[in-house]
Design an enzyme around this catalytic site. Structure first.
Site, PDB file in Angstrom:
ATOM      1  N   HIS A 109      39.617  37.656  34.661  1.00  0.00           N
ATOM      2  CA  HIS A 109      38.381  38.383  34.322  1.00  0.00           C
ATOM      3  C   HIS A 109      38.738  39.684  33.614  1.00  0.00           C
ATOM      4  CE1 HIS A 109      38.554  41.581  37.492  1.00  0.00           C
ATOM      5  NE2 HIS A 109      39.219  40.672  38.178  1.00  0.00           N
ATOM      6  N   ASP A 111      36.269  42.308  33.274  1.00  0.00           N
ATOM      7  CA  ASP A 111      35.434  43.436  33.696  1.00  0.00           C
ATOM      8  C   ASP A 111      36.200  44.264  34.724  1.00  0.00           C
ATOM      9  OD1 ASP A 111      35.169  41.122  35.400  1.00  0.00           O
ATOM     10  OD2 ASP A 111      33.555  42.151  36.458  1.00  0.00           O
ATOM     11  N   ASP A 142      44.039  44.923  37.357  1.00  0.00           N
ATOM     12  CA  ASP A 142      42.896  44.120  37.811  1.00  0.00           C
ATOM     13  C   ASP A 142      41.832  44.088  36.719  1.00  0.00           C
ATOM     14  OD1 ASP A 142      41.037  42.753  39.330  1.00  0.00           O
ATOM     15  OD2 ASP A 142      40.392  44.511  40.470  1.00  0.00           O
ATOM     16  N   GLU A 176      33.187  39.412  37.234  1.00  0.00           N
ATOM     17  CA  GLU A 176      33.831  39.147  38.532  1.00  0.00           C
ATOM     18  C   GLU A 176      33.542  40.259  39.537  1.00  0.00           C
ATOM     19  OE1 GLU A 176      37.024  39.137  41.635  1.00  0.00           O
ATOM     20  OE2 GLU A 176      36.587  40.704  40.175  1.00  0.00           O
ATOM     21  N   GLU A 177      33.602  41.513  39.074  1.00  0.00           N
ATOM     22  CA  GLU A 177      33.415  42.644  39.991  1.00  0.00           C
ATOM     23  C   GLU A 177      31.960  42.760  40.453  1.00  0.00           C
ATOM     24  OE1 GLU A 177      36.005  43.868  41.113  1.00  0.00           O
ATOM     25  OE2 GLU A 177      37.561  44.038  39.575  1.00  0.00           O
ATOM     26  N   ASP A 205      45.047  37.280  40.129  1.00  0.00           N
ATOM     27  CA  ASP A 205      44.091  38.371  40.341  1.00  0.00           C
ATOM     28  C   ASP A 205      44.294  39.018  41.710  1.00  0.00           C
ATOM     29  OD1 ASP A 205      41.933  40.049  39.853  1.00  0.00           O
ATOM     30  OD2 ASP A 205      40.434  38.620  40.524  1.00  0.00           O
ATOM     31  N   HIS A 455      41.016  48.919  41.982  1.00  0.00           N
ATOM     32  CA  HIS A 455      39.730  49.501  42.420  1.00  0.00           C
ATOM     33  C   HIS A 455      39.840  50.994  42.744  1.00  0.00           C
ATOM     34  CE1 HIS A 455      37.505  45.540  43.645  1.00  0.00           C
ATOM     35  NE2 HIS A 455      38.313  45.348  42.618  1.00  0.00           N
TER      36      HIS A 455
END
Length: 484
Positions: A109, A111, A142, A176-177, A205, A455
């Site tokens: 992903h 995003d 990520d 995804e997030e 991931d 994150h």
């Protein structure tokens, strides 16, 4: 820390040399991708435009490799406030369709989570910045770095004018997030088309358990999220005029939440542990072999002590046993000062991380039964309602599958060591969706180090992980072709 056990021969050697020689170009591309503020979490039109730009960049990159690319339009999403926002497309791409070769599908992903310099970043989160071999930037680990590492591996064979050892498919999303909006429906819809020829699925991931030792992930926990509401009336009470003569919703809720788990982390809901698989000697050996410095882990977690004293017990309780966490209370007074209020209605929130063989619908019944039993014993005049707001199943893979064997061999070639065989205590729903829908082997092959800070502020990927990870994927293609 590790060096390859024997020099790779022929084509692999050429591929490794090419990747080393072109590493600055690979870092430059990562810089271009990190510069796109592809935040899917904040529902803002400007950020949605950035997401569309990110997906277009990736589609162009794949077309340059010679892949056929389909950007699947997912329409728009309606937000709770009535606002409508377009959903970024999901990219389905393929390269090669030789029936004699295995077909590997890579999921990633593009995003990212929100990031602002003023939140504590030492550098601008959307300007990839290298400091001491660490590449800092939102999305570096990520998941933009790993997606590009896979593309780097493919482009290496292309640039060397060598035949790709495997057929490659890509599934790349931009939500995804924010819960992978539309992805599950797409996977189910494409089961007999795009996915019909897929033999293996690779997800990259997640992270290693260590800073320098690579890992292979073969399981994740599921998650059942609950809310329990206790209500007397819509309005709050004054504790001076009403305290002492009524069943207080907050007291009921605290008793309910307190009945879920004991001080050693053991879940008190009857029957919850029944489906958990017994520990085998083979599994116990796998835990022993994992490299984990407990003291370093404790320090980096910034806790005084854990509930368990040994590496094996800690890993088992993170991966192979369920856990229950209490997250918060809605409707309670939580501001500064001394407000003498009795909340008229409160909602407690908690979740259970599920392990293989546990089922979300069974857990839902057990939780409701337990809380209703506890509540009835309190003889309260309040109303109680329990609901499960999220139910995500756990995932576990067969580590004897060919692709796990190929990945182990590739790791040995690139890093000179056996990988840590790990599970992930968190939930990655896409693994279970792929496994259930396509019925093919799913593997998680992480590239990032344990301290990458996905994150968090100052997210990074090490240049070493990014470049050696590109080599790892190239070696994996060759090993899988040999085994298939």
């Amino acid at each position: 820390m590790f060096s390859p056990s024997s020099p790779p021969a022929g084509l692999l050697e050429k591929a490794f040399q090419y990747i080393d020689l072109h590493q600055n170009e690979f870092v430059e591309t990562l810089k271009e991708w990190v510069a796109v503020e592809s935040d899917s979490v904040q529902p803002l039109p400007r950020l949605r435009q950035e997401l569309f730009r990110m997906m277009a960049l990736a589609a162009d990159k794949l077309r340059c490799l010679g892949a056929s690319v389909d950007s699947v339009d997912l329409g728009a999403q309606q937000l709770p406030n009535g606002q409508t926002l377009p959903i970024p497309p999901i990219i389905l791409a393929e390269l090669g369709n030789d029936p004699k070769k295995p077909t590997v599908c890579f999921y990633g992903h593009l995003d990212v989570q929100p990031a602002r310099k003023e939140d504590g970043w030492l550098t601008d989160p959307y300007t990839l910045t290298e400091v001491d071999g660490k590449l800092y930037g939102r999305g570096a680990t990520d998941n933009k770095g790993p997606v590009l590492a896979w593309i780097n591996a493919v482009s290496t064979f292309r640039s060397l004018e060598e035949d790709l050892p495997v057929n490659i498919k890509f599934v790349i999303e931009g939500m995804e997030e924010a819960g992978s909006v539309g992805l599950e429906e797409l996977v189910r819809g494409e089961k007999d088309r795009f996915f019909s020829s897929v033999d293996y699925i690779v997800i990259s991931d997640n992270l290693w358990l260590s800073q320098r030792k690579p890992a292979l992930t073969y399981g994740t926990r599921g998650n059942s999220y609950f809310r329990v509401e206790v209500k007397c009336r819509d309005q709050d009470f004054h504790s001076g005029t009403s305290g002492g003569v009524l069943s207080e919703p907050m007291a009921d809720l605290v008793a309910l939440l307190g009945s879920l788990v004991d001080s050693s982390g053991h879940i008190l809901i009857p029957g919850i542990y029944d489906p958990v698989a017994p520990l085998t000697e083979e599994e116990r050996k796998m835990y022993r072999a994992i490299h984990l410095d407990l003291e370093e882990y404790r320090r980096s977690s910034r806790v005084k002590r854990f509930l368990f004293d040994t590496k094996e017990e800690i890993l088992m309780h993170l991966w192979r046993y369920p856990s229950l966490s209490i997250h918060g209370i809605e409707g309670a007074f939580d501001g500064p000062g001394a407000k003498t209020v009795i909340p008229g209605q409160v909602i407690g929130k908690f979740s259970i991380r599920l392990v293989p063989h546990m089922d979300t619908s069974v857990v839902e019944k057990q939780v409701k039964q337990h809380l209703e039993n506890i509540f009835s014993k309190r003889n309260s005049s309040n109303q109680m309602a329990v609901s499960m707001t999220l139910g995500l199943q756990p995932w576990i893979a067969n580590i004897k599958d060919n692709q796990y064997l190929a990945a182990k061999r590739a790791i040995k070639t690139v890093f000179g060591t056996e990988p840590d065989m790990i599970r992930d205590g968190s939930t990655i729903p896409i693994a279970r969706i792929f496994q259930d829908t396509i019925q093919k082997s799913v593997m998680m092959l992480p590239l990032g180090a344990v301290d990458d800070g996905e994150h968090a502020q100052n997210e990074k990927i090490n240049r070493w992980n990014y470049i050696e990870g590109s080599k790892l994927f190239a070696a994996f293609f060759l090993e899988l072709a040999k085994l298939h």
